[in-house]
Design a protein around this motif. Structure first.
Motif, PDB file in Angstrom:
ATOM      1  N   SER A   9      53.581 -31.608 -10.247  1.00 50.63           N
ATOM      2  CA  SER A   9      54.818 -32.380 -10.235  1.00 50.63           C
ATOM      3  C   SER A   9      54.661 -33.651  -9.401  1.00 50.63           C
ATOM      4  O   SER A   9      55.080 -34.727  -9.818  1.00 50.63           O
ATOM      5  CB  SER A   9      55.935 -31.503  -9.674  1.00 50.63           C
ATOM      6  N   TYR A  12      52.462 -36.106 -11.192  1.00 42.55           N
ATOM      7  CA  TYR A  12      53.216 -36.747 -12.275  1.00 42.55           C
ATOM      8  C   TYR A  12      54.091 -37.868 -11.713  1.00 42.55           C
ATOM      9  O   TYR A  12      54.130 -38.966 -12.269  1.00 42.55           O
ATOM     10  CB  TYR A  12      54.062 -35.704 -13.003  1.00 42.55           C
ATOM     11  N   VAL A  13      54.747 -37.628 -10.617  1.00 46.45           N
ATOM     12  CA  VAL A  13      55.622 -38.633  -9.994  1.00 46.45           C
ATOM     13  C   VAL A  13      54.780 -39.839  -9.564  1.00 46.45           C
ATOM     14  O   VAL A  13      55.144 -40.985  -9.810  1.00 46.45           O
ATOM     15  CB  VAL A  13      56.390 -38.025  -8.801  1.00 46.45           C
ATOM     16  N   TRP A  14      53.623 -39.574  -8.921  1.00 44.74           N
ATOM     17  CA  TRP A  14      52.764 -40.680  -8.474  1.00 44.74           C
ATOM     18  C   TRP A  14      52.193 -41.457  -9.664  1.00 44.74           C
ATOM     19  O   TRP A  14      52.076 -42.676  -9.606  1.00 44.74           O
ATOM     20  CB  TRP A  14      51.636 -40.164  -7.574  1.00 44.74           C
ATOM     21  N   SER A  15      51.859 -40.770 -10.703  1.00 43.82           N
ATOM     22  CA  SER A  15      51.336 -41.482 -11.870  1.00 43.82           C
ATOM     23  C   SER A  15      52.416 -42.361 -12.493  1.00 43.82           C
ATOM     24  O   SER A  15      52.140 -43.467 -12.957  1.00 43.82           O
ATOM     25  CB  SER A  15      50.757 -40.504 -12.899  1.00 43.82           C
ATOM     26  N   GLU A  16      53.648 -41.896 -12.488  1.00 44.49           N
ATOM     27  CA  GLU A  16      54.775 -42.712 -12.990  1.00 44.49           C
ATOM     28  C   GLU A  16      55.001 -43.925 -12.092  1.00 44.49           C
ATOM     29  O   GLU A  16      55.247 -45.030 -12.587  1.00 44.49           O
ATOM     30  CB  GLU A  16      56.062 -41.865 -13.070  1.00 44.49           C
ATOM     31  N   ILE A  17      54.915 -43.717 -10.777  1.00 43.51           N
ATOM     32  CA  ILE A  17      55.094 -44.823  -9.836  1.00 43.51           C
ATOM     33  C   ILE A  17      54.002 -45.867 -10.047  1.00 43.51           C
ATOM     34  O   ILE A  17      54.263 -47.070 -10.141  1.00 43.51           O
ATOM     35  CB  ILE A  17      55.108 -44.311  -8.383  1.00 43.51           C
ATOM     36  N   ARG A  19      52.184 -46.369 -12.725  1.00 49.77           N
ATOM     37  CA  ARG A  19      52.399 -46.994 -14.032  1.00 49.77           C
ATOM     38  C   ARG A  19      53.494 -48.052 -13.954  1.00 49.77           C
ATOM     39  O   ARG A  19      53.329 -49.173 -14.450  1.00 49.77           O
ATOM     40  CB  ARG A  19      52.772 -45.929 -15.066  1.00 49.77           C
ATOM     41  N   ASN A  20      54.608 -47.751 -13.325  1.00 49.82           N
ATOM     42  CA  ASN A  20      55.730 -48.691 -13.219  1.00 49.82           C
ATOM     43  C   ASN A  20      55.356 -49.911 -12.373  1.00 49.82           C
ATOM     44  O   ASN A  20      55.710 -51.041 -12.713  1.00 49.82           O
ATOM     45  CB  ASN A  20      56.962 -48.002 -12.660  1.00 49.82           C
TER      46      ASN A  20
END
Length: 149
Positions: A9, A12-17, A19-20
């Motif tokens: 989890s 996933y959050v770090w990968s989204e950060i 990416r953004n």
């Protein structure tokens, strides 16, 4: 695929950060590049306009010089062509700076060609008509003189 552990989890959050942040950085870089290209295009267009203006001035100066040179011709039609070329320059508001030198040049020409009592030649008549027109336009504020109130 369902997330099974807390480390999945947070990954996933770090990968989204990441990416953004990457998308935002790419957008900023894209805007900077677009601004730079737009600035370069504007500078290029401004330089082209200045070059065009210089070419136009050179062309009018050449027409002025040739016309004054042609006033000395022995042929009446060449002198008339010179007078009408100078008149055309005076008619265009973009060439207003040439109006006074043209008036002075043609006035000197008329003074030099003036004869006592004889009928003026067609080129002198054309010049007098032109000077009369320019005087009228200057007096009424139609472009080459100060506007009257």
């Amino acid at each position: 695929m369902p997330l099974s552990s807390p480390s999945d989890s947070s990954l996933y959050v770090w990968s989204e950060i990441v990416r953004n942040v990457g998308i935002v950085l790419a957008g900023i870089i894209g805007l900077v590049i677009a601004w730079w290209r737009s600035r370069a295009a504007n500078m290029q267009a401004r330089a082209a306009l200045e070059q065009s203006e210089l070419a136009r001035r050179d062309h009018i100066t050449e027409i002025f010089s040739k016309s004054v040179e042609h006033l000395a011709s022995e042929k009446l039609e060449v002198r008339l062509g010179a007078v009408y070329s100078l008149w055309a320059i005076c008619q265009d508001d973009r060439y207003e700076a040439y109006t006074w030198p043209i008036i002075e040049t043609l006035s000197a020409y008329v003074r030099g060609k003036a004869s006592d009592g004889d009928e003026p030649s067609p080129d002198v008549k054309a010049i007098l008509e032109m000077l009369r027109d320019l005087t009228r336009r200057g007096a009424t504020g139609d472009g080459n003189g100060a506007e009257s109130s």
